[in-house]
Scaffold this motif. Structure first.
Motif, PDB file in Angstrom:
ATOM      1  N   GLY A 279       0.819  -1.212   0.000  1.00 35.12           N
ATOM      2  CA  GLY A 279       0.000   0.000   0.000  1.00 35.12           C
ATOM      3  C   GLY A 279       0.847   1.253   0.000  1.00 35.12           C
ATOM      4  O   GLY A 279       0.545   2.239  -0.689  1.00 35.12           O
ATOM      5  N   THR A 280       1.955   1.232   0.762  1.00 32.99           N
ATOM      6  CA  THR A 280       2.880   2.367   0.796  1.00 32.99           C
ATOM      7  C   THR A 280       3.521   2.572  -0.575  1.00 32.99           C
ATOM      8  O   THR A 280       3.626   3.704  -1.065  1.00 32.99           O
ATOM      9  N   LEU A 281       3.922   1.479  -1.198  1.00 29.89           N
ATOM     10  CA  LEU A 281       4.548   1.561  -2.519  1.00 29.89           C
ATOM     11  C   LEU A 281       3.567   2.099  -3.557  1.00 29.89           C
ATOM     12  O   LEU A 281       3.929   2.953  -4.384  1.00 29.89           O
ATOM     13  N   LEU A 282       2.322   1.626  -3.521  1.00 31.16           N
ATOM     14  CA  LEU A 282       1.327   2.094  -4.480  1.00 31.16           C
ATOM     15  C   LEU A 282       1.047   3.581  -4.293  1.00 31.16           C
ATOM     16  O   LEU A 282       0.914   4.323  -5.270  1.00 31.16           O
ATOM     17  N   HIS A 396       0.960   8.388   7.457  1.00 28.91           N
ATOM     18  CA  HIS A 396       0.239   7.292   8.108  1.00 28.91           C
ATOM     19  C   HIS A 396       0.759   5.920   7.682  1.00 28.91           C
ATOM     20  O   HIS A 396       0.587   4.942   8.400  1.00 28.91           O
ATOM     21  N   VAL A 397       1.358   5.824   6.486  1.00 30.43           N
ATOM     22  CA  VAL A 397       1.761   4.508   5.960  1.00 30.43           C
ATOM     23  C   VAL A 397       3.256   4.283   6.080  1.00 30.43           C
ATOM     24  O   VAL A 397       3.824   3.419   5.409  1.00 30.43           O
ATOM     25  N   ALA A 404      12.343   9.613   8.457  1.00 35.50           N
ATOM     26  CA  ALA A 404      13.200  10.376   7.549  1.00 35.50           C
ATOM     27  C   ALA A 404      13.518   9.585   6.288  1.00 35.50           C
ATOM     28  O   ALA A 404      13.553  10.134   5.187  1.00 35.50           O
ATOM     29  N   GLU A 405      13.775   8.274   6.445  1.00 33.95           N
ATOM     30  CA  GLU A 405      14.066   7.459   5.265  1.00 33.95           C
ATOM     31  C   GLU A 405      12.892   7.471   4.289  1.00 33.95           C
ATOM     32  O   GLU A 405      13.073   7.660   3.082  1.00 33.95           O
ATOM     33  N   TYR A 406      11.702   7.251   4.793  1.00 30.71           N
ATOM     34  CA  TYR A 406      10.552   7.168   3.916  1.00 30.71           C
ATOM     35  C   TYR A 406      10.173   8.538   3.343  1.00 30.71           C
ATOM     36  O   TYR A 406       9.716   8.629   2.201  1.00 30.71           O
ATOM     37  N   PHE A 407      10.375   9.602   4.114  1.00 32.41           N
ATOM     38  CA  PHE A 407      10.113  10.926   3.550  1.00 32.41           C
ATOM     39  C   PHE A 407      11.168  11.291   2.506  1.00 32.41           C
ATOM     40  O   PHE A 407      10.884  12.075   1.591  1.00 32.41           O
ATOM     41  N   ILE A 462      -2.100   1.299   6.320  1.00 34.29           N
ATOM     42  CA  ILE A 462      -1.730   1.863   7.622  1.00 34.29           C
ATOM     43  C   ILE A 462      -1.500   0.746   8.640  1.00 34.29           C
ATOM     44  O   ILE A 462      -0.525   0.768   9.402  1.00 34.29           O
ATOM     45  N   ARG A 463      -2.383  -0.248   8.634  1.00 35.22           N
ATOM     46  CA  ARG A 463      -2.206  -1.376   9.570  1.00 35.22           C
ATOM     47  C   ARG A 463      -0.965  -2.178   9.228  1.00 35.22           C
ATOM     48  O   ARG A 463      -0.252  -2.646  10.128  1.00 35.22           O
TER      49      ARG A 463
END
Length: 473
Positions: A279-282, A396-397, A404-407, A462-463
């Motif tokens: 979901g995060t990747l999409l 949220h995901v 920081a990595e994901y942002f 999110i879950r």
């Protein structure tokens, strides 16, 4: 041996003072984007490069005459400047340094994000990058004569530092707000940034347009305006540095070199782990596509106004000012709508508005200033909200402890996608010789982005990331 995870109880709770301090960094850094990138540097740096080319190829000719007739004089092998051994046309120089700075961000931002999460020293990293960028921007005051290499080098340094500081800044969002507060906090920060960018740009345009009354030349006025952006950035960064706090992280290597090595390994694991968070990747891919449309519309609004609508520079500057001011209210408005109707629904609705905007742009008449202002007003309403609420949804995901990595990946999708939109515009103009057709071709980005975001199962994503699903999503 792995370190025990940091629990929620180990993490200091955010205070209203900390959130208010966080808003101020949006206020501080927006001056760089509006004053330097959007208005002053490009139109000033290109003539500096032309001056250098004149001195190299037409030394016997008066400088003002060379500058006036530069385009007709520069044929064949004449009229280039040297950039690290390559012959570059002055008109292409600003685009070159912007591209180089973007490529460096694509390479460095994920590493910086990993380092911030790995060390936990986000406040120090934010301050370090902010002041490197601010000092490089202050240095633009010395950009005159034929110092095109100085201007290009300082801009690349400032722009890379700007992007790095935004990665660290954004990563504070999940730490200073609960899931239920995320939309409000993100929207307020974005709105506050637009207001700060508007205020400094308005002051600078007073100086620039009234320079004769102030007794300064045009070049000096531009250099003062650029210097003011660095000063503004430096002064107002003090507020978040005094209020934001680092959060504890699991034990890590103590030396700086080992921390960087650990950051590389952690980054590799993060990219690999994305497969565990479909979901995060999409969402990332959807954001890359529709944000590409947003960024390309903004980046090409000035060429569209001049080439397709034949509007002069004053109209364009006034439109930029209006967008900055109205976007302040637009970000707050969409944030309020998200709390009532749901964040995803509001972002999807904003993408429909963007689609209508680019279609309507095709039908604007030449010289239609009021129509152009109306279109700019519509852009301003959805601009800040689309970006602020997307930032909130993304927060949220993100798995806890890797903010920081994901942002940094979000910033990479932002920077990297700029090439796709620019290429689309370039090819459309090349084959049709029409900026109207080029602009309407961007509909595909909003349509595909809309459909992909619609397909994201946010509660499930999110879950999967181990986070709490907010009430309004």
């Amino acid at each position: 041996m792995t370190s025990p995870p940091v629990t929620k109880e180990d993490t200091p709770k955010a205070t209203g003072r900390e959130r208010r301090g966080w808003y101020w960094y949006d206020w501080a850094n927006s001056a760089f984007y509006t004053t330097i990138i959007s208005v002053f540097l490009g139109p000033y740096l290109i003539p500096i490069a032309k001056t250098a080319a004149c001195e190299q190829d037409f030394a016997s000719m008066p400088a003002d005459a060379c500058a006036r007739d530069f385009d007709t004089l520069t044929t064949g092998q004449l009229g280039f400047v040297d950039v690290l051994g390559f012959d570059i046309r002055p008109a292409a120089y600003f685009g070159l340094v912007l591209t180089v700075s973007t490529l460096l961000q694509i390479v460095l931002l994920p590493i910086i994000g990993a380092l911030a999460d790995h060390t936990g020293r986000k406040r120090q990293l934010l301050g370090g990058f902010a002041y490197v960028g601010a000092l490089a921007t202050l240095g633009l005051f010395f950009l005159e004569g034929d110092r095109y290499l100085l201007g290009g080098g300082l801009f690349i340094l400032a722009n890379v530092a700007y992007g790095a500081s935004i990665v660290v800044y954004d990563s504070f969002l999940p730490q200073i707000s609960t899931p239920a507060e995320r939309d409000k906090v993100s929207s307020r920060g974005w709105a506050f940034g637009y207001l700060g960018g508007f205020l400094l740009l308005a002051l600078n345009l007073v100086l620039y347009t009234g320079r004769d009354g102030f007794g300064v030349s045009e070049g000096m006025a531009v250099r003062i305006c650029m210097m003011s952006a660095g000063l503004w950035w430096a002064i107002f960064t003090i507020i978040p540095l005094l209020t934001l706090r680092n959060r504890p992280v699991p034990a890590h290597e103590s030396t700086a070199l080992r921390s960087v090595g650990g950051s590389f390994r952690q980054l590799g694991r993060t990219i690999s782990e994305l497969r565990r968070y479909p979901g995060t990747l999409l969402f990332l891919v959807a954001y890359l596509i529709y944000n590409d449309g947003v960024q390309t519309v903004i980046g090409n609004s000035a060429p569209y106004a001049s080439e397709a609508l034949k509007l002069d520079k004053n109209v364009q500057i006034q439109a930029i000012l209006m967008v900055q001011f109205v976007a302040f209210g637009g970000a707050l408005l969409l944030g309020a709508l998200a709390r009532r109707f749901g964040t995803k629904r509001v972002v999807l609705a904003s993408l429909l508005v963007w689609t209508v905007i680019v279609v309507m742009a095709v039908f604007l008449a030449e010289g239609a200033e009021l129509q152009f202002y109306g279109l700019a007003f519509a852009i301003a309403i959805v601009l800040g909200g689309t970006q602020a609420l997307s930032r909130s949804l993304y927060s949220h995901v993100i798995p806890r402890g890797k903010e920081a990595e994901y942002f940094s990946l979000l910033q990479i999708s932002d920077k990297g996608s700029a090439f796709i939109g620019s290429l689309t515009i370039t090819l459309a103009v090349q084959f049709t010789n029409s900026y109207r057709i080029a602009i309407v071709s961007l509909v595909v980005f909003f349509v595909i982005g809309f459909l992909m975001l619609l397909a994201v199962n946010l509660p499930k994503a999110i879950r999967q990331a181990g986070n709490e699903v907010p009430e309004h999503l």
